[in-house]
Design a protein around this motif. Structure first.
Motif, PDB file in Angstrom:
ATOM      1  N   ALA B  95       0.831  -1.213   0.000  1.00  0.00           N
ATOM      2  CA  ALA B  95       0.000   0.000   0.000  1.00  0.00           C
ATOM      3  C   ALA B  95       0.861   1.257   0.000  1.00  0.00           C
ATOM      4  O   ALA B  95       0.499   2.269  -0.590  1.00  0.00           O
ATOM      5  N   VAL B  96       2.005   1.192   0.649  1.00  0.00           N
ATOM      6  CA  VAL B  96       2.863   2.384   0.722  1.00  0.00           C
ATOM      7  C   VAL B  96       3.775   2.477  -0.504  1.00  0.00           C
ATOM      8  O   VAL B  96       3.896   3.538  -1.131  1.00  0.00           O
ATOM      9  N   LEU B  97       4.383   1.352  -0.858  1.00  0.00           N
ATOM     10  CA  LEU B  97       5.416   1.389  -1.900  1.00  0.00           C
ATOM     11  C   LEU B  97       4.852   1.475  -3.322  1.00  0.00           C
ATOM     12  O   LEU B  97       5.410   2.180  -4.173  1.00  0.00           O
ATOM     13  N   ALA B  98       3.734   0.757  -3.546  1.00  0.00           N
ATOM     14  CA  ALA B  98       3.216   0.690  -4.919  1.00  0.00           C
ATOM     15  C   ALA B  98       2.859   2.079  -5.467  1.00  0.00           C
ATOM     16  O   ALA B  98       3.259   2.411  -6.601  1.00  0.00           O
ATOM     17  N   PRO B  99       2.121   2.910  -4.713  1.00  0.00           N
ATOM     18  CA  PRO B  99       1.803   4.239  -5.270  1.00  0.00           C
ATOM     19  C   PRO B  99       3.055   5.081  -5.533  1.00  0.00           C
ATOM     20  O   PRO B  99       3.140   5.768  -6.558  1.00  0.00           O
ATOM     21  N   VAL B 100       4.034   4.979  -4.623  1.00  0.00           N
ATOM     22  CA  VAL B 100       5.260   5.768  -4.830  1.00  0.00           C
ATOM     23  C   VAL B 100       5.979   5.262  -6.078  1.00  0.00           C
ATOM     24  O   VAL B 100       6.452   6.053  -6.909  1.00  0.00           O
ATOM     25  N   ALA B 101       6.059   3.930  -6.204  1.00  0.00           N
ATOM     26  CA  ALA B 101       6.724   3.346  -7.381  1.00  0.00           C
ATOM     27  C   ALA B 101       6.007   3.766  -8.657  1.00  0.00           C
ATOM     28  O   ALA B 101       6.650   4.127  -9.658  1.00  0.00           O
ATOM     29  N   ALA B 102       4.661   3.737  -8.612  1.00  0.00           N
ATOM     30  CA  ALA B 102       3.889   4.103  -9.806  1.00  0.00           C
ATOM     31  C   ALA B 102       4.128   5.567 -10.154  1.00  0.00           C
ATOM     32  O   ALA B 102       4.368   5.915 -11.319  1.00  0.00           O
ATOM     33  N   LEU B 103       4.067   6.417  -9.137  1.00  0.00           N
ATOM     34  CA  LEU B 103       4.291   7.846  -9.375  1.00  0.00           C
ATOM     35  C   LEU B 103       5.686   8.070  -9.955  1.00  0.00           C
ATOM     36  O   LEU B 103       5.868   8.815 -10.930  1.00  0.00           O
ATOM     37  N   ALA B 104       6.673   7.389  -9.358  1.00  0.00           N
ATOM     38  CA  ALA B 104       8.054   7.551  -9.825  1.00  0.00           C
ATOM     39  C   ALA B 104       8.187   7.080 -11.275  1.00  0.00           C
ATOM     40  O   ALA B 104       8.874   7.717 -12.089  1.00  0.00           O
ATOM     41  N   ALA B 105       7.507   5.983 -11.602  1.00  0.00           N
ATOM     42  CA  ALA B 105       7.583   5.465 -12.972  1.00  0.00           C
ATOM     43  C   ALA B 105       6.950   6.460 -13.947  1.00  0.00           C
ATOM     44  O   ALA B 105       7.484   6.702 -15.041  1.00  0.00           O
ATOM     45  N   VAL B 106       5.809   7.039 -13.554  1.00  0.00           N
ATOM     46  CA  VAL B 106       5.146   8.017 -14.426  1.00  0.00           C
ATOM     47  C   VAL B 106       6.044   9.230 -14.643  1.00  0.00           C
ATOM     48  O   VAL B 106       6.228   9.700 -15.770  1.00  0.00           O
ATOM     49  N   VAL B 107       6.637   9.703 -13.558  1.00  0.00           N
ATOM     50  CA  VAL B 107       7.527  10.876 -13.666  1.00  0.00           C
ATOM     51  C   VAL B 107       8.709  10.546 -14.576  1.00  0.00           C
ATOM     52  O   VAL B 107       9.104  11.348 -15.429  1.00  0.00           O
ATOM     53  N   THR B 108       9.265   9.336 -14.408  1.00  0.00           N
ATOM     54  CA  THR B 108      10.393   8.926 -15.256  1.00  0.00           C
ATOM     55  C   THR B 108       9.977   8.917 -16.723  1.00  0.00           C
ATOM     56  O   THR B 108      10.696   9.415 -17.603  1.00  0.00           O
ATOM     57  N   GLY B 109       8.793   8.345 -16.978  1.00  0.00           N
ATOM     58  CA  GLY B 109       8.287   8.277 -18.352  1.00  0.00           C
ATOM     59  C   GLY B 109       8.115   9.667 -18.938  1.00  0.00           C
ATOM     60  O   GLY B 109       8.537   9.937 -20.078  1.00  0.00           O
ATOM     61  N   ARG B 110       7.535  10.573 -18.153  1.00  0.00           N
ATOM     62  CA  ARG B 110       7.308  11.932 -18.650  1.00  0.00           C
ATOM     63  C   ARG B 110       8.631  12.650 -18.904  1.00  0.00           C
ATOM     64  O   ARG B 110       8.762  13.409 -19.868  1.00  0.00           O
TER      65      ARG B 110
END
Lengths: 795, 125
Positions: B95-110
């Motif tokens: 619950a804690v790590l997945a949203p951060v990982a997802a956000l980080a992945a989106v930022v990396t992609g952008r």
């Protein structure tokens, strides 16, 4: 009868106000006075080494001679490149001061009733804190329990340092001689005594109560806390004041004068002297050493990620951790220095616009040969020393002297100093005619003075003697590690970068001069006295901690300021470039300087200040945060600078058809991405975790192999791998390739030579050697100021 | 939740914030003359220079360094969170790590998209 007096050449006038010279000298003298004062205090107040340490029942535990021999054994066996003493050294093994203190305190407490007993704890604290050293007899008395702990710990160090299986980072059977084990234990015991026993008439120990150790009631002193607060005030106040003053008065005199029109010369049209061509081999050596350094860094990193095995190969038999770290650390200085030495030689003919004096190329090749001998000889000596093939004085002179960053044998240290003297002679020979015609405060002289300071300050490192009291050795060691590397090398590189910009025509000489003088003032104020930030806890008195804490905060200010000033250099360059009719040939050299600006601020400034406050350093010294600062500052600033200088020179040495901007682009991005990855993924989080653990569970625990090889740490260490691969394969290899092409071009004589006999000599300008920019001049006022850039200035 | 998990999640957020700072830095002019720090200086300078345009080299290229390093920061945050998820995947950790990982992945992609667009843009200088 008339007499004729020799006509002295007219010297060019000083381009800046004399106030700059007087102010710079005054601040430099004050800074050096502070340093001398601290040296005096070092000799006066270092922790004494007792002649004899006896137990209450009268048996001799160890002697002063054992402590001194123990320090020599510690250094000679490369243990300072495995663990640390007083917090100084490597970070895989334990800090032997903290280790001995913790283990012996545990032993003593157990002998009085263990951790359940308040009286046992109280008695332990009393025994360790009470200073029972008698100066008149040179005798230190310890309790019987402390003497028993010594015997126990001798057995412990015999087991761990002489482990036949290895797998500790040391070679198997690294230290097995019982006498040597006894001496080493004595050395650790003495350092632990100095760390716990109160100074006479003080309520804190010789090391300002470092390391933090609850078992002996070692906690931060009032000085440590108060000077940390004042250090912060100094940083904020100093930065604000500098910008306010800088904003109020027009010191640097940047004005909008864009009357120059530049045409950058195509690099292959710039003729090179023989000494410049010799630099191609320096850059090849530099890049190969850089490659070797990074490979050794990977091996050292592997030890932290997996101490047990190197993919099934028993690496520690041949290349134990302390050897790869010794080489890694030594090569970091050597490859960067090689690049700087070459850049200095390469720039001289461009500064003077004159051909080489006779024999200059021969001397340059001689310097290259000497450098190769020192590098190969010192690395081989270190390997023999760590493998126990050399003993005593032979080891100290030819093998492993063993001080971190001064690992090389004294012979190699002397030769390296002489090599730098030879380098200064080479520069002087090249510059001589130009120096004779210029003011002592102008750039050619500053270039020469900054170069001259390098061997002079490095030579101070020769006063580091293995048999001296550790506190004294550390004072002299940091003359090299801090004063030489962080101040005088910084000054020399500032002068070189400024000169490159002046020669390219993007910055006027007067502005560059002002920036250099400002640099001298700022670094003399902060950097020189700030050397003391390395000496908070190594046995120096509290006054040194105070001076170090306060003044080293000022070191960050020039970093911030000079970063902004560097942007202005580049900005001015951009305007020139935009009006040039010919393409700017140094795109990637300048981009490396852009990276220097970034890493100077982040690696040296932010990550440096992160660990600079005495209260942070108290818990942090010798942990991964130091490594984080070391990598991002050393590679980020000096490494990138050396790469920038190499790319700048190689642009002239490599034939046009072989030059690849694309390869330089790959190298630039790979080095920056790899370095950022190394810091962001591994060193910074690891350092934060270790600092937290040090405050939470204790320094001893945070430095233990149990913590360092924990699963969490191993994960962070392994995640560094992709960044390291990018750094080495993408960053270093293209540089090696391009340097090789440069060297091959020189071997094939495929470089433009200054051979036109009608053009100049050692005594006159040679247009083929002159500028690599051409300037058309429209503003008559500029003629004097721009000096060498303008047709008028060539007269 | 394990201390390690909380630390990695917090550190990843810190990296994302630092990356965002670098990304913003990558959008501002690198011309020192436009810095507020030089306001007093500009008032004093009798002949202030024209500010360098964003198309002037190396100002056209320097922001790329900041943006690339911002990308390194967000990639590091992604990888750290994913590695930590492999090690600890109880519900709270996910619950804690997945949203951060997802956000980080989106930022990396952008960031990657922005860098590609910048690379495709014609060289201003």
């Amino acid at each position: 009868m008339s007499t004729t007096s020799p006509v002295r050449p007219q010297r060019r006038e000083l381009l800046v106000s004399r106030w700059w010279i007087q102010g710079g000298l005054l601040v430099a003298v004050l800074g050096l006075f502070g340093l001398v004062l601290m040296g005096f205090q070092t000799y006066q107040h270092h922790p004494p080494i007792p002649d004899r340490v006896v137990s209450e029942s009268g048996t001799t535990v160890y002697t002063g001679a054992d402590v001194t021999a123990g320090q020599r054994a510690f250094l000679g066996n490369g243990l300072m490149e495995y663990g640390s003493i007083f917090g100084h050294g490597a970070y895989l093994g334990p800090d032997f001061t903290a280790d001995y203190l913790h283990r012996s305190a545990e032993h003593v407490r157990a002998s009085y009733g263990g951790d359940g007993s308040d009286s046992a704890q109280q008695r332990t604290v009393e025994e360790f804190k009470t200073n029972r050293y008698e100066d008149s007899t040179g005798t230190l008395t310890v309790s019987d329990a402390q003497a028993a702990a010594f015997a126990d710990l001798s057995a412990h160090y015999a087991r761990t340092l002489g482990d036949p299986e290895g797998r500790t980072g040391l070679r198997p059977n690294a230290v097995t001689d019982p006498d040597e084990v006894h001496q080493l234990t004595s050395y650790f015991a003495w350092s632990a005594w100095a760390a716990a026993a109160n100074r006479p008439e003080k309520n804190y120990s010789y090391t300002n109560n470092w390391p933090p150790e609850p078992l002996v009631d070692n906690a931060p002193t009032a000085n440590t806390i108060v000077w940390s607060v004042l250090s912060l005030v100094a940083l904020l106040g100093g930065t604000g004041a500098l910008f306010a003053v800088f904003g109020r008065w027009n010191w640097l005199g940047w004005h909008g004068r864009d009357q120059h029109e530049l045409r950058f010369r195509e690099p292959r049209s710039v003729a090179l002297t023989q000494s410049q061509k010799a630099c191609a081999f320096f850059f090849l050596v530099m890049s190969v050493l850089f490659l070797a350094q990074t490979m050794l860094g990977s091996a050292a990193e592997h030890y932290r990620a997996d101490l047990q095995s190197f993919f099934g190969i028993p690496l520690d038999r041949w290349l134990p951790y302390n050897l790869v770290r010794t080489w890694h650390v030594q090569l970091s200085l050597m490859w960067v220095s090689t690049g700087f030495l070459a850049a200095g030689v390469f720039l001289v003919p461009m500064i003077t616009r004159r051909r080489d004096p006779k024999g200059q190329a021969l001397l340059t090749y001689g310097l290259l040969g000497a450098l190769t001998v020192v590098v190969v000889g010192s690395l081989a000596g270190e390997a023999l020393g760590i493998h126990g093939k050399l003993d005593g004085l032979v080891n100290e002179w030819f093998g492993m002297q063993g001080f971190e960053y001064l690992d090389l044998g004294r012979l190699w240290q002397v030769l390296l100093t002489l090599g730098m003297v030879l380098w200064v002679v080479i520069l002087f020979r090249g510059l001589r005619k130009r120096l004779a015609s210029d003011s002592h405060g102008n750039m050619p002289w500053l270039f020469f003075f900054a170069a001259l300071a390098l061997p002079a300050v490095y030579a101070l490192g020769l006063l580091t003697r293995t048999g001296d009291n550790y506190t004294i050795t550390d004072f002299w060691r940091f003359m090299v590690v801090h004063l030489w590397v962080e101040d005088f090398l910084e000054l020399f590189t500032t002068v070189m970068v400024a000169y490159v910009f002046v020669l390219l025509g993007v910055v006027r000489e007067r502005i560059a001069l002002t920036v250099i003088f400002l640099d001298i003032v700022l670094y003399s104020a902060g950097g020189v006295i700030g050397t003391a930030h390395h000496w908070y806890f190594n046995g120096e008195p509290a006054s040194v901690l105070a001076m170090g804490g306060f003044f080293s905060a000022f070191e960050v200010i020039p970093l911030t300021f000079l970063t902004i000033e560097a942007w202005s250099f580049i900005r001015l360059g951009a305007r020139r470039e935009s009006v040039s009719e010919t393409p700017f040939p140094h795109r990637w050299a300048v981009m490396f300087l852009v990276a220097v600006g970034f890493w100077n601020f982040l690696g040296a400034g932010v990550f440096g200040f992160l660990i600079n406050l005495p209260i942070v350093s108290y818990y942090e010294i010798g942990t991964a945060l130091t490594s984080n600062h070391a990598h991002t500052a050393m590679m980020g600033v000096y490494g990138m600078l050396a790469c920038g200088f190499a790319v700048f020179a190689l642009r002239y040495l490599v034939p046009k058809e072989q030059w690849s901007d694309r390869l330089m682009k790959i190298s630039f991005w790979s080095l920056n991405i790899g370095l950022a990855w190394m810091s962001f993924v591994t060193l910074l989080p690891l350092g934060i975790l270790q600092l937290y653990h040090s405050v939470d569970a204790g320094y001893y625990d945070a430095r233990s192999l149990t913590f360092i090889t924990s699963d969490t740490n191993a994960m962070l260490e392994w995640l560094r791998l992709p960044g390291d691969v990018v750094f080495i394969a993408g960053g270093v290899l293209p540089l090696v390739w391009m340097s090789l092409l440069g060297a091959l071009a020189v071997l094939r004589k495929d470089t433009p030579a200054a051979t036109n006999p009608s053009h100049g000599s050692e005594d006159a300008d040679d247009p083929d050697l002159q500028l690599f920019t051409e300037v058309e001049h429209h503003d008559p006022d500029e003629a004097t100021a721009a000096g060498s850039l303008t047709p008028a200035g060539r007269a | 939740m394990a201390f390690e998990t909380a630390f990695i999640a917090g550190y990843a957020v810190l990296l994302l914030l630092a990356g965002e700072g670098l990304r913003r830095l990558g959008r501002v002019s690198t011309d020192a003359w436009s810095s507020r720090l030089f306001a007093a200086y500009r008032a004093q300078a009798p002949e202030p220079v024209d500010p360098a345009g964003p198309a002037d080299w190396p100002h056209s290229e320097v922001p790329q360094l900041h943006t690339v390093l911002a990308g390194v920061a967000s990639s590091a945050a992604t990888l750290l969170c994913v590695a930590e998820l492999v090690r600890h995947h109880d519900r709270l950790a996910v619950a804690v790590l997945a949203p951060v990982a997802a956000l980080a992945a989106v930022v990396t992609g952008r960031t990657a998209v922005a860098l590609r667009a910048r690379a495709r843009a014609p060289q201003a200088s």
